[in-house]
Design a protein around this motif. Structure first.
Motif, PDB file in Angstrom:
ATOM      1  N   VAL A 217       0.845  -1.192   0.000  1.00 44.47           N
ATOM      2  CA  VAL A 217       0.000   0.000   0.000  1.00 44.47           C
ATOM      3  C   VAL A 217       0.886   1.250   0.000  1.00 44.47           C
ATOM      4  O   VAL A 217       0.623   2.215  -0.715  1.00 44.47           O
ATOM      5  N   LYS A 218       1.975   1.217   0.789  1.00 48.78           N
ATOM      6  CA  LYS A 218       2.886   2.364   0.833  1.00 48.78           C
ATOM      7  C   LYS A 218       3.558   2.578  -0.522  1.00 48.78           C
ATOM      8  O   LYS A 218       3.682   3.700  -0.983  1.00 48.78           O
ATOM      9  N   LEU A 219       3.999   1.498  -1.159  1.00 47.81           N
ATOM     10  CA  LEU A 219       4.607   1.633  -2.484  1.00 47.81           C
ATOM     11  C   LEU A 219       3.614   2.204  -3.472  1.00 47.81           C
ATOM     12  O   LEU A 219       3.940   3.085  -4.262  1.00 47.81           O
ATOM     13  N   TYR A 220       2.390   1.701  -3.443  1.00 44.64           N
ATOM     14  CA  TYR A 220       1.348   2.175  -4.353  1.00 44.64           C
ATOM     15  C   TYR A 220       1.083   3.666  -4.137  1.00 44.64           C
ATOM     16  O   TYR A 220       1.004   4.438  -5.088  1.00 44.64           O
ATOM     17  N   ALA A 221       0.983   4.062  -2.879  1.00 48.30           N
ATOM     18  CA  ALA A 221       0.643   5.448  -2.549  1.00 48.30           C
ATOM     19  C   ALA A 221       1.784   6.421  -2.843  1.00 48.30           C
ATOM     20  O   ALA A 221       1.532   7.606  -3.051  1.00 48.30           O
ATOM     21  N   HIS A 222       3.015   5.930  -2.863  1.00 52.57           N
ATOM     22  CA  HIS A 222       4.162   6.821  -3.027  1.00 52.57           C
ATOM     23  C   HIS A 222       4.959   6.513  -4.294  1.00 52.57           C
ATOM     24  O   HIS A 222       6.171   6.723  -4.344  1.00 52.57           O
ATOM     25  N   GLN A 223       4.271   6.072  -5.329  1.00 50.23           N
ATOM     26  CA  GLN A 223       4.942   5.721  -6.582  1.00 50.23           C
ATOM     27  C   GLN A 223       5.760   6.890  -7.142  1.00 50.23           C
ATOM     28  O   GLN A 223       6.915   6.721  -7.519  1.00 50.23           O
ATOM     29  N   LYS A 224       5.157   8.046  -7.202  1.00 44.99           N
ATOM     30  CA  LYS A 224       5.831   9.213  -7.795  1.00 44.99           C
ATOM     31  C   LYS A 224       7.080   9.577  -6.994  1.00 44.99           C
ATOM     32  O   LYS A 224       8.136   9.816  -7.562  1.00 44.99           O
TER      33      LYS A 224
END
Length: 78
Positions: A51-58
């Motif tokens: 979830v953290k990776l998804y939310a902080h992709q940019k």
């Protein structure tokens, strides 16, 4: 009882910071265009690391490109 809850919360926070730092370093060291799964970053990832990776992709310089055969997100380093 309350102190035990605080201790568990602090331990959880420390573990998540460690996992986050470890994952970030692995991503930063990858060449551009490298494809990876969450399990490539850490052997036994906590459930919310995806979830953290998804939310902080940019911020991490990554993007989700597809799901693999086990329905896990596959990322690409930009």
């Amino acid at each position: 009882m309350c102190q035990a809850i605080v201790k568990i919360w602090c331990l959880n926070k420390e573990l998540m910071q460690c996992f986050g730092t470890q994952s970030r370093k692995k991503i930063e060291s990858m060449p551009s265009g490298e494809k990876f799964l969450l399990k490539d970053l850490i052997d036994t990832p906590p459930s919310n690391l995806g979830v953290k990776l998804y939310a902080h992709q940019k911020e991490l310089g990554i993007e989700i490109i597809k799901k693999d055969s086990s329905n896990t997100n596959m990322f690409k380093k930009l």
